[in-house]
Design a protein around this motif. Structure first.
Motif, mmCIF file in Angstrom:
data_model
loop_
_atom_site.group_PDB
_atom_site.id
_atom_site.type_symbol
_atom_site.label_atom_id
_atom_site.label_comp_id
_atom_site.label_asym_id
_atom_site.label_seq_id
_atom_site.Cartn_x
_atom_site.Cartn_y
_atom_site.Cartn_z
ATOM 1 N N GLY A 149 4.191 5.144 10.400
ATOM 2 C CA GLY A 149 3.243 4.558 8.898
ATOM 3 C C GLY A 149 3.579 6.414 7.968
ATOM 4 O O GLY A 149 3.402 6.152 6.579
ATOM 5 N N VAL A 150 3.202 7.487 8.455
ATOM 6 C CA VAL A 150 3.721 8.668 7.524
ATOM 7 C C VAL A 150 4.797 9.203 7.794
ATOM 8 O O VAL A 150 4.465 10.319 7.084
ATOM 9 N N ARG A 151 5.525 8.179 8.414
ATOM 10 C CA ARG A 151 7.346 8.921 7.534
ATOM 11 C C ARG A 151 8.261 7.705 7.236
ATOM 12 O O ARG A 151 8.964 8.541 7.016
ATOM 13 N N ILE A 152 7.528 6.871 7.067
ATOM 14 C CA ILE A 152 7.952 6.389 5.545
ATOM 15 C C ILE A 152 7.771 6.487 4.144
ATOM 16 O O ILE A 152 6.289 6.096 4.686
ATOM 17 N N LEU A 153 7.843 7.318 3.900
ATOM 18 C CA LEU A 153 7.023 6.947 2.263
ATOM 19 C C LEU A 153 6.427 6.155 1.634
ATOM 20 O O LEU A 153 7.658 5.099 1.265
ATOM 21 N N GLY A 154 5.688 6.447 1.020
ATOM 22 C CA GLY A 154 4.609 5.001 -0.266
ATOM 23 C C GLY A 154 4.741 3.551 0.933
ATOM 24 O O GLY A 154 4.395 3.867 2.481
ATOM 25 N N GLU A 155 5.855 2.563 0.946
ATOM 26 C CA GLU A 155 5.327 1.400 1.641
ATOM 27 C C GLU A 155 5.461 1.265 2.590
ATOM 28 O O GLU A 155 6.877 1.778 2.594
ATOM 29 N N VAL A 156 5.041 0.898 3.658
ATOM 30 C CA VAL A 156 5.951 0.454 4.637
ATOM 31 C C VAL A 156 6.291 -0.448 4.722
ATOM 32 O O VAL A 156 5.792 -1.344 4.514
ATOM 33 N N LYS A 157 7.698 -0.738 4.717
ATOM 34 C CA LYS A 157 8.517 -2.101 5.560
ATOM 35 C C LYS A 157 8.786 -2.200 6.543
ATOM 36 O O LYS A 157 9.654 -0.825 6.919
ATOM 37 N N LYS A 158 9.075 -3.548 7.224
ATOM 38 C CA LYS A 158 10.332 -3.514 8.270
ATOM 39 C C LYS A 158 11.374 -2.940 7.913
ATOM 40 O O LYS A 158 12.174 -1.724 9.304
ATOM 41 N N GLU A 159 11.759 -3.759 7.313
ATOM 42 C CA GLU A 159 13.258 -3.214 7.259
ATOM 43 C C GLU A 159 13.425 -1.371 7.176
ATOM 44 O O GLU A 159 14.119 -0.817 7.554
ATOM 45 N N TYR A 160 12.532 -0.608 6.415
ATOM 46 C CA TYR A 160 12.633 0.851 6.200
ATOM 47 C C TYR A 160 12.089 0.924 7.358
ATOM 48 O O TYR A 160 12.757 1.949 8.663
ATOM 49 N N VAL A 162 0.836 -1.038 -0.121
ATOM 50 C CA VAL A 162 -0.129 0.000 -0.047
ATOM 51 C C VAL A 162 0.905 1.103 -0.032
ATOM 52 O O VAL A 162 2.111 1.659 0.966
ATOM 53 N N THR A 163 0.750 2.397 -1.369
ATOM 54 C CA THR A 163 1.858 3.555 -1.351
ATOM 55 C C THR A 163 0.941 4.821 -1.371
ATOM 56 O O THR A 163 1.588 5.453 -0.491
ATOM 57 N N ASP A 164 -0.518 4.666 -0.513
ATOM 58 C CA ASP A 164 -1.619 5.916 -1.056
ATOM 59 C C ASP A 164 -1.324 6.097 1.093
ATOM 60 O O ASP A 164 -1.959 5.579 1.429
ATOM 61 N N PRO A 165 -0.908 7.574 1.030
ATOM 62 C CA PRO A 165 -1.233 7.858 2.672
ATOM 63 C C PRO A 165 -2.311 8.075 2.789
ATOM 64 O O PRO A 165 -2.387 7.456 4.121
ATOM 65 N N GLU A 166 -3.449 8.190 2.898
ATOM 66 C CA GLU A 166 -4.252 7.943 2.696
ATOM 67 C C GLU A 166 -4.968 6.687 3.581
ATOM 68 O O GLU A 166 -5.494 6.327 5.009
ATOM 69 N N LYS A 167 -4.703 5.852 2.554
ATOM 70 C CA LYS A 167 -4.882 4.011 2.776
ATOM 71 C C LYS A 167 -4.470 3.651 3.788
ATOM 72 O O LYS A 167 -5.015 3.030 4.492
ATOM 73 N N LYS A 168 -2.843 4.133 3.818
ATOM 74 C CA LYS A 168 -2.543 3.701 4.972
ATOM 75 C C LYS A 168 -2.934 4.107 6.260
ATOM 76 O O LYS A 168 -3.161 3.246 6.985
ATOM 77 N N ARG A 169 -3.192 5.381 6.441
ATOM 78 C CA ARG A 169 -4.060 5.862 7.751
ATOM 79 C C ARG A 169 -5.098 4.736 7.972
ATOM 80 O O ARG A 169 -5.177 4.493 8.776
ATOM 81 N N LYS A 170 -5.804 5.147 6.694
ATOM 82 C CA LYS A 170 -7.474 4.039 7.247
ATOM 83 C C LYS A 170 -6.424 3.184 7.869
ATOM 84 O O LYS A 170 -7.525 2.334 8.673
ATOM 85 N N ILE A 171 -5.665 1.870 6.909
ATOM 86 C CA ILE A 171 -5.681 0.770 7.213
ATOM 87 C C ILE A 171 -5.186 0.662 8.775
ATOM 88 O O ILE A 171 -5.318 -0.024 9.481
ATOM 89 N N ILE A 172 -3.874 1.185 8.929
ATOM 90 C CA ILE A 172 -3.527 1.880 10.502
ATOM 91 C C ILE A 172 -4.581 2.093 11.399
ATOM 92 O O ILE A 172 -5.068 1.371 12.282
ATOM 93 N N GLY A 173 -5.272 3.260 11.170
ATOM 94 C CA GLY A 173 -6.935 3.672 12.300
ATOM 95 C C GLY A 173 -7.495 2.276 12.519
ATOM 96 O O GLY A 173 -7.425 2.083 14.098
ATOM 97 N N HIS A 174 -8.232 1.944 11.265
ATOM 98 C CA HIS A 174 -8.480 -0.217 11.549
ATOM 99 C C HIS A 174 -8.135 -0.670 12.440
ATOM 100 O O HIS A 174 -9.126 -1.587 12.461
ATOM 101 N N THR A 175 -6.845 -1.031 11.574
ATOM 102 C CA THR A 175 -6.285 -2.198 12.400
ATOM 103 C C THR A 175 -5.828 -1.778 13.847
ATOM 104 O O THR A 175 -6.728 -3.176 14.945
#
Ligand code: XMP
Length: 521
Positions: free
Chosen positions: A405-416, A297-310
């Motif tokens: 999650g909002v400080r890693i641009l684009g896809e979030v990975k554990k490595e990042y 997932v790379t879209d910032p809004e989608k990332k926020r929603k996923i993090i919030g819902h989870t």
């Protein structure tokens, strides 16, 4: 429930000024309780409030506007001192038979005023000598003829009436904004109104609040169980410490590790609350769940929603495991309360939704417990210190709900996330040890998932980039980049590149807000 600390109360009627919350904060700084209410508060509500004094805020209207805002005249029957600021001054002037007229030019910003009377009940604190003083002006209209019985005690350089008073009736009015920091001795002026004119005695203290709220929470909760989502941020930490004192083991905190926290954050929260204070904290390791849902997932809004819902899902699952819970505690603070009240009465200009746990209280049939809902942020911090929380926790910069999650641009990975955590920890370490942490409102590192070429020893490197951000702001609505000294930046950059394998370039973000935002996503 009220007690001693609420016994002396100031009522602030809000006519829509951008500074109304500042008035309340200045009053609280004099150690007197106050509340902000919409200008159209009913006479019944005003009487029941039992104010020891009333302040009428400024507002952007003119008293001559059609449908201009006006309070109920019952305020004049209560026999308590009244202070009108800007628009509030014009309302008082008109009420007592004086005249207000439109100014040819709108005065906005710094202005100088001087005394017009040899001695004044309140202005001697603001203008202690015959020298002019700096004030903050923001107005269109001004008083052209004071009402009978009022003395003009200060005037601006342009001859505008800056201050009026009738101490015998306890009515005071100012054209400028004493609540704004740019007004020299504005705090002493407000202190004079609260303590000298209204006769308040400083009952509102952190120690008093803690004592009161402990009793209050005990009564509210009785034998019930309370649940709290602990994030490690200031508000939920103070709620945890306060409720633990009040109800001990009847409080259960849930701390969700979403894999997007700063370095060692989870361990620090557990050490402070569980180990040192004996608070019941359930630490949920949900890192894998968050990471797998964020995959691709790379879209910032989608990332926020996923993090919030989870987060809500994890929290709810944990909550269901605890039996007998009747209450959900939340770190709602007074600005959230004012904003919701303002939204209802159509007064709020900027409405943020409060970061609560979705519709959880309703779905689970829980009642809300909000022990900080009377406090401003600076008061929450003082209460935190009073409760013995570590200064570093209490004076932390804000940290967004979606975390790294909002400080890693684009896809979030554990490595990042791991690389960013290490770089950010070095940045924070240097800011703390140099004293720059306290001078900035918010500072953090951002991970850029692009690689650039560098040289390392004899070889060539091809690694990721980290951007450093530090801003100065009071309200987080506008911000400017902090002028970090070059030698600091060099030191931090060298340390990150030498100590974090995988990062070979560091940049400093100098964008203001607007047009930028503070976070990068
Ligand atoms: P921006 O990036 O909009 O941020 O200039 C303004 C302030 O809000 C914080 N922020 C958040 N806080 N949940 C939060 O709890 C969020 O989703 C969120 N997004 C931004 C940001 O850190 C800054 O202090």
């Amino acid at each position: 429930m009220t007690n001693q600390i609420h016994a002396e109360r100031i009522l602030i009627l809000d006519f829509g000024s951008q500074y109304t919350q500042l008035i309340a904060r200045r009053v609280r700084e004099t150690h007197t309780y106050c509340e902000i209410h919409p200008f159209n508060m009913t006479p019944q509500e005003i009487k029941e409030f039992k104010p020891k004094g009333i302040i009428l805020s400024g507002g952007h209207q003119s008293v001559y506007d059609e449908n201009s805002r006006i309070m109920d005249p019952v305020i004049f029957d209560l026999g308590v001192p009244i202070l009108g600021i800007c628009y509030g001054m014009h309302l008082l002037t008109r009420h007592f038979g004086g005249e207000v007229e439109a100014s040819a030019t709108r005065e906005y910003g710094h202005a100088k005023i001087h005394k017009k009377a040899n001695a004044s009940y309140l202005f001697d604190a603001l203008l202690p000598s015959s020298e002019p003083g700096n004030v903050w002006m923001s107005h269109g209209d001004h008083v052209s003829a004071p009402p009978d019985g009022f003395q003009i005690v200060a005037e601006s350089q342009n001859g505008i009436v800056a201050g009026l008073e009738d101490p015998s009736r306890g009515i005071f009015a100012v054209q400028f904004h004493p609540e704004v920091n740019h007004t020299q001795n504005g705090d002493a002026f407000i202190d004079g109104f609260i303590n000298k004119a209204c006769g308040c005695t400083g009952l509102w203290t952190s120690a008093g609040f803690v004592e009161y709220e402990i009793e209050h929470a005990k009564q509210q909760v009785g034998d019930d169980q309370v649940l709290l989502g602990l994030s490690g941020g200031v508000d939920s930490s103070v709620v945890a410490a306060l409720l633990h004192r009040a109800i001990g083991d009847k409080l259960t905190c849930v701390f969700v590790d979403n894999g997007l926290l700063r370095l060692n954050e989870g361990d620090e929260v557990m050490a402070t609350f569980a180990k040192h204070m004996g608070v019941k904290v359930i630490r949920v390791d949900a890192q894998d769940m968050f990471m797998s849902r964020l995959q691709g997932v790379t879209d910032p809004e989608k990332k926020r929603k996923i993090i919030g819902h989870t987060f809500i899902e994890v929290f709810e699952t944990e909550a269901k495991k605890i039996t007998g819970v009747r209450w959900l505690a939340q770190g709602t603070i007074y600005p959230d309360v004012i904003e919701s009240a303002g939204a209802k009465s159509g007064m709020a200009t900027n409405i943020k939704s409060h970061h609560n746990v979705g519709g959880l209280p309703d779905r689970m049939g829980l009642k809300l417990l909000e022990p900080l809902r009377e406090l401003f942020k600076d008061e929450v911090r003082k209460v935190g210190i009073e409760l013995g929380l570590p200064e570093r926790m209490v004076y932390r910069h804000p940290f967004p709900g979606p975390g790294l999650g909002v400080r890693i641009l684009g896809e979030v990975k554990k490595e990042y996330a791991d690389l960013l955590r290490s770089a950010d920890a070095i940045y924070m370490d240097e800011l703390y040890s140099s004293g720059h942490y306290e001078k900035t409102a918010q500072a953090f590192a951002v991970f850029l998932p692009v690689k650039s070429v560098g040289v390392m020893g004899d070889g060539r490197s091809y690694d990721y980039v980290v951007a450093l951000r530090a801003v100065e702001t009071k309200d987080y609505m506008t911000a400017t980049a902090y002028p970090m000294p070059h030698d600091m930046l060099s030191k931090i950059s060298n340390r990150i590149i030498n100590e974090v394998k995988g990062i070979n370039r560091v940049t400093y973000d100098i964008t203001s807000k607007p047009p930028g935002t503070i976070e990068w996503e």
